[in-house]
Design a protein around this motif. Sequence first.
Motif, short mmCIF file in Angstrom:
data_model
loop_
_atom_site.label_atom_id
_atom_site.label_comp_id
_atom_site.label_asym_id
_atom_site.label_seq_id
_atom_site.Cartn_x
_atom_site.Cartn_y
_atom_site.Cartn_z
N GLY A 1 15.85 74.82 18.67
CA GLY A 1 14.43 74.51 18.80
C GLY A 1 14.14 73.64 20.02
O GLY A 1 13.17 73.87 20.74
N ARG A 2 15.00 72.65 20.23
CA ARG A 2 14.81 71.78 21.41
C ARG A 2 14.99 72.57 22.71
O ARG A 2 14.31 72.30 23.70
N ASP B 1 11.72 74.98 23.22
CA ASP B 1 10.44 74.34 23.53
C ASP B 1 10.14 74.33 25.03
O ASP B 1 9.05 74.76 25.43
N LEU C 1 9.13 77.87 26.17
CA LEU C 1 7.75 78.24 25.81
C LEU C 1 6.74 77.52 26.68
O LEU C 1 5.74 78.11 27.10
N GLN C 2 6.98 76.26 26.98
CA GLN C 2 6.07 75.51 27.84
C GLN C 2 6.02 76.13 29.24
O GLN C 2 4.95 76.30 29.84
#
Length: 69
Positions: free
Chosen positions: A46-47, A50, A53-54
């Motif tokens: 997940g880290r 992120d 996606l940004q």
Amino acid sequence: MQVVERRIEIRVPLEPTRRDWPRLLNELASQLDNGRVYDRDLPALGRALDPVLQAYRRRARRSGAPDLP
């Protein structure tokens, strides 16, 4: 004394190209769905996702590509 010579092939992974990413991301999704990624690895994944996606959203705004929900 006996000298033995043999060739050993070592595979070195290549960096993914732009054409590789859709297939690799689909493979990641499949492994997540099939439970082949351990639960203990999900926070790190997940880290890592992120910032991806940004970066996609920043680029999509500039290029007119579709935004993600």
